[in-house]
Design a protein around this motif. Structure first.
Motif, PDB file in Angstrom:
ATOM      1  N   ILE A  21       0.886  -1.169   0.000  1.00  4.70           N
ATOM      2  CA  ILE A  21       0.000   0.000   0.000  1.00  4.70           C
ATOM      3  C   ILE A  21       0.919   1.213   0.000  1.00  4.70           C
ATOM      4  CG2 ILE A  21      -1.855   1.200   1.202  1.00  4.70           C
ATOM      5  CD1 ILE A  21      -2.594  -1.570   2.436  1.00  4.70           C
ATOM      6  N   LYS A  22       1.144   1.767  -1.195  1.00  9.60           N
ATOM      7  CA  LYS A  22       2.206   2.733  -1.420  1.00  9.60           C
ATOM      8  C   LYS A  22       1.787   4.194  -1.287  1.00  9.60           C
ATOM      9  CE  LYS A  22       4.510  -0.353  -4.675  1.00  9.60           C
ATOM     10  NZ  LYS A  22       4.975  -0.528  -6.048  1.00  9.60           N
ATOM     11  N   TYR A  23       0.541   4.522  -1.485  1.00  9.70           N
ATOM     12  CA  TYR A  23       0.113   5.915  -1.598  1.00  9.70           C
ATOM     13  C   TYR A  23       0.612   6.760  -0.418  1.00  9.70           C
ATOM     14  CZ  TYR A  23      -2.688  10.021  -2.484  1.00  9.70           C
ATOM     15  OH  TYR A  23      -3.072  11.313  -2.747  1.00  9.70           O
ATOM     16  N   GLY A  24       1.339   7.821  -0.726  1.00 10.82           N
ATOM     17  CA  GLY A  24       1.806   8.774   0.283  1.00 10.82           C
ATOM     18  C   GLY A  24       2.817   8.213   1.262  1.00 10.82           C
ATOM     19  N   SER A  25       3.443   7.084   0.932  1.00  6.06           N
ATOM     20  CA  SER A  25       4.381   6.419   1.845  1.00  6.06           C
ATOM     21  C   SER A  25       5.814   6.836   1.550  1.00  6.06           C
ATOM     22  CB  SER A  25       4.265   4.903   1.696  1.00  6.06           C
ATOM     23  OG  SER A  25       5.327   4.276   2.383  1.00  6.06           O
ATOM     24  N   LYS A  26       6.517   7.308   2.574  1.00  3.23           N
ATOM     25  CA  LYS A  26       7.927   7.661   2.384  1.00  3.23           C
ATOM     26  C   LYS A  26       8.795   6.426   2.173  1.00  3.23           C
ATOM     27  CE  LYS A  26       8.906   8.007   7.299  1.00  3.23           C
ATOM     28  NZ  LYS A  26       9.346   8.832   8.381  1.00  3.23           N
ATOM     29  N   SER A  27       8.248   5.244   2.428  1.00  2.87           N
ATOM     30  CA  SER A  27       8.984   4.006   2.139  1.00  2.87           C
ATOM     31  C   SER A  27       9.116   3.780   0.635  1.00  2.87           C
ATOM     32  CB  SER A  27       8.272   2.795   2.764  1.00  2.87           C
ATOM     33  OG  SER A  27       8.285   2.866   4.160  1.00  2.87           O
ATOM     34  N   PHE A  28       8.228   4.388  -0.141  1.00  3.51           N
ATOM     35  CA  PHE A  28       8.239   4.207  -1.591  1.00  3.51           C
ATOM     36  C   PHE A  28       8.579   5.486  -2.365  1.00  3.51           C
ATOM     37  CE2 PHE A  28       5.330   0.956   0.056  1.00  3.51           C
ATOM     38  CZ  PHE A  28       5.874  -0.187  -0.523  1.00  3.51           C
ATOM     39  N   PHE A  29       8.301   6.651  -1.754  1.00  2.00           N
ATOM     40  CA  PHE A  29       8.469   7.928  -2.465  1.00  2.00           C
ATOM     41  C   PHE A  29       9.265   8.913  -1.622  1.00  2.00           C
ATOM     42  CE2 PHE A  29       4.326   6.109  -3.666  1.00  2.00           C
ATOM     43  CZ  PHE A  29       4.547   5.900  -5.024  1.00  2.00           C
ATOM     44  N   GLU A  30      10.119   9.695  -2.292  1.00  2.00           N
ATOM     45  CA  GLU A  30      10.895  10.731  -1.616  1.00  2.00           C
ATOM     46  C   GLU A  30      10.225  12.076  -1.827  1.00  2.00           C
ATOM     47  OE1 GLU A  30      15.010  10.730  -2.752  1.00  2.00           O
ATOM     48  OE2 GLU A  30      15.146   8.548  -2.621  1.00  2.00           O
ATOM     49  N   GLY A  31      10.532  13.021  -0.954  1.00  2.00           N
ATOM     50  CA  GLY A  31      10.095  14.400  -1.131  1.00  2.00           C
ATOM     51  C   GLY A  31       8.607  14.632  -0.936  1.00  2.00           C
ATOM     52  N   LEU A  32       7.936  13.822  -0.156  1.00  2.00           N
ATOM     53  CA  LEU A  32       6.498  13.995   0.066  1.00  2.00           C
ATOM     54  C   LEU A  32       6.189  15.135   1.037  1.00  2.00           C
ATOM     55  CD1 LEU A  32       5.429  10.254   0.326  1.00  2.00           C
ATOM     56  CD2 LEU A  32       4.887  11.822  -1.539  1.00  2.00           C
ATOM     57  N   GLY A  33       7.158  15.480   1.878  1.00  2.00           N
ATOM     58  CA  GLY A  33       6.967  16.574   2.825  1.00  2.00           C
ATOM     59  C   GLY A  33       5.733  16.369   3.688  1.00  2.00           C
ATOM     60  N   ASP A  34       4.886  17.414   3.755  1.00  2.00           N
ATOM     61  CA  ASP A  34       3.699  17.333   4.620  1.00  2.00           C
ATOM     62  C   ASP A  34       2.563  16.518   3.999  1.00  2.00           C
ATOM     63  OD1 ASP A  34       2.731  19.117   2.729  1.00  2.00           O
ATOM     64  OD2 ASP A  34       2.251  20.695   4.164  1.00  2.00           O
ATOM     65  N   LYS A  35       2.818  15.912   2.855  1.00  2.00           N
ATOM     66  CA  LYS A  35       1.832  15.004   2.235  1.00  2.00           C
ATOM     67  C   LYS A  35       2.062  13.546   2.655  1.00  2.00           C
ATOM     68  CE  LYS A  35       0.213  17.991  -1.076  1.00  2.00           C
ATOM     69  NZ  LYS A  35      -0.840  18.814  -0.560  1.00  2.00           N
ATOM     70  N   THR A  36       3.099  13.322   3.469  1.00  2.00           N
ATOM     71  CA  THR A  36       3.438  11.973   3.895  1.00  2.00           C
ATOM     72  C   THR A  36       2.343  11.390   4.791  1.00  2.00           C
ATOM     73  OG1 THR A  36       5.799  12.470   3.814  1.00  2.00           O
ATOM     74  CG2 THR A  36       5.130  10.567   5.140  1.00  2.00           C
ATOM     75  N   ILE A  37       1.966  10.157   4.486  1.00  3.06           N
ATOM     76  CA  ILE A  37       1.055   9.376   5.329  1.00  3.06           C
ATOM     77  C   ILE A  37       1.916   8.282   5.957  1.00  3.06           C
ATOM     78  CG2 ILE A  37      -0.984   7.903   5.391  1.00  3.06           C
ATOM     79  CD1 ILE A  37      -1.858   9.319   2.750  1.00  3.06           C
ATOM     80  N   TYR A  38       1.880   8.183   7.278  1.00  3.13           N
ATOM     81  CA  TYR A  38       2.729   7.200   7.958  1.00  3.13           C
ATOM     82  C   TYR A  38       2.334   5.777   7.569  1.00  3.13           C
ATOM     83  CZ  TYR A  38       4.154  11.259  10.659  1.00  3.13           C
ATOM     84  OH  TYR A  38       4.615  12.496  11.017  1.00  3.13           O
ATOM     85  N   ASP A  39       3.344   4.907   7.525  1.00  4.14           N
ATOM     86  CA  ASP A  39       3.114   3.530   7.104  1.00  4.14           C
ATOM     87  C   ASP A  39       2.294   2.735   8.118  1.00  4.14           C
ATOM     88  OD1 ASP A  39       4.430   3.862   4.706  1.00  4.14           O
ATOM     89  OD2 ASP A  39       6.333   3.039   5.442  1.00  4.14           O
ATOM     90  N   GLU A  40       2.504   2.984   9.401  1.00  2.00           N
ATOM     91  CA  GLU A  40       1.790   2.205  10.408  1.00  2.00           C
ATOM     92  C   GLU A  40       0.412   2.794  10.695  1.00  2.00           C
ATOM     93  OE1 GLU A  40       4.423   1.920  13.787  1.00  2.00           O
ATOM     94  OE2 GLU A  40       5.378   0.145  12.939  1.00  2.00           O
ATOM     95  N   PHE A  41      -0.569   1.922  10.749  1.00  2.00           N
ATOM     96  CA  PHE A  41      -1.889   2.321  11.225  1.00  2.00           C
ATOM     97  C   PHE A  41      -2.290   1.373  12.345  1.00  2.00           C
ATOM     98  CE2 PHE A  41      -2.781  -0.507   7.635  1.00  2.00           C
ATOM     99  CZ  PHE A  41      -3.801  -1.324   8.102  1.00  2.00           C
ATOM    100  N   GLU A  42      -3.223   1.848  13.167  1.00  2.00           N
ATOM    101  CA  GLU A  42      -3.588   1.117  14.373  1.00  2.00           C
ATOM    102  C   GLU A  42      -5.029   0.624  14.304  1.00  2.00           C
ATOM    103  OE1 GLU A  42      -2.261   2.497  18.504  1.00  2.00           O
ATOM    104  OE2 GLU A  42      -4.384   3.084  18.405  1.00  2.00           O
ATOM    105  N   LEU A  43      -5.215  -0.618  14.744  1.00  2.00           N
ATOM    106  CA  LEU A  43      -6.536  -1.212  14.825  1.00  2.00           C
ATOM    107  C   LEU A  43      -6.826  -1.524  16.287  1.00  2.00           C
ATOM    108  CD1 LEU A  43      -6.160  -3.832  11.934  1.00  2.00           C
ATOM    109  CD2 LEU A  43      -7.255  -1.577  11.795  1.00  2.00           C
TER     110      LEU A  43
END
Length: 188
Positions: A160-182
């Motif tokens: 699940i790549k969208y907005g992930s700094k693990s896959f994309f550089e330079g996202l700045g404040d558009k970064t969505i953290y990879d971990e989510f909590e259930l």
């Protein structure tokens, strides 16, 4: 011949007793809940997702297993309303995130359980999202006919790549953290 019958009877009793001690407790899908929180640099969003089915397996009073199926098409944002809610719900269901047209369910199957005492179990489970299976670890707290757990999932492991700094550089404040909590609450 008598010995053969005795052995067969002993095996039947042994297997019958061991399977009789295991008890499957189906969850009440109407009363069991999953609340999610996803965070980004500029804030967070929260919502719910529904169980399709599930059960905990007990041997005596101890948890011995568990299997759960989640209806991914039920992803629901609860911190937004109107147009913004509809947009986020749609985006979470799209291929950028969970691809619910193709992957309608996610599953969780317990693979290892350690009794920590006082109704707390350390669980390792196989979590399958978007057809990708990876292990997750969490504590399961069981009290009476209820159980709770907090499961942290690294979405990058499930492509699940969208907005992930693990896959994309330079996202700045558009970064969505990879971990989510259930936060999971089971009633059975």
């Amino acid at each position: 011949m008598k010995n053969l019958k005795t052995i067969a009877l002993a095996l039947f009793v042994a297997f019958g007793v061991s399977s009789a001690t295991a008890q499957n407790k189906k969850i009440n899908v109407e009363k069991s809940t999953i609340n999610w929180v996803g965070k980004k640099v500029t804030g967070e969003h929260s919502g719910t997702i529904n169980f399709q089915e599930g059960m905990l397996i007990f041997k005596g009073k101890n948890v011995a297993g568990g299997n759960f199926t989640v209806d991914m098409t039920s992803i629901n944002t609860t911190d937004l309303t109107g147009e913004w809610k509809a947009k986020l719900d749609g985006h979470l269901k799209a291929d950028d995130f969970f691809g619910t047209d193709k992957f309608k369910t996610a599953t969780l199957k317990f693979t290892k359980i350690a009794d920590k005492g006082n109704g707390v179990y350390g669980v390792t489970a196989d979590l399958t999202i978007k057809g990708i299976t990876k292990p997750v670890n969490f504590d399961l707290n069981v009290k009476g006919n209820n159980a709770t757990a907090t499961v942290v999932v690294d979405r990058a492991k499930y492509d699940i790549k969208y907005g992930s700094k693990s896959f994309f550089e330079g996202l700045g404040d558009k970064t969505i953290y990879d971990e989510f909590e259930l936060k999971v609450s089971l009633q059975f």
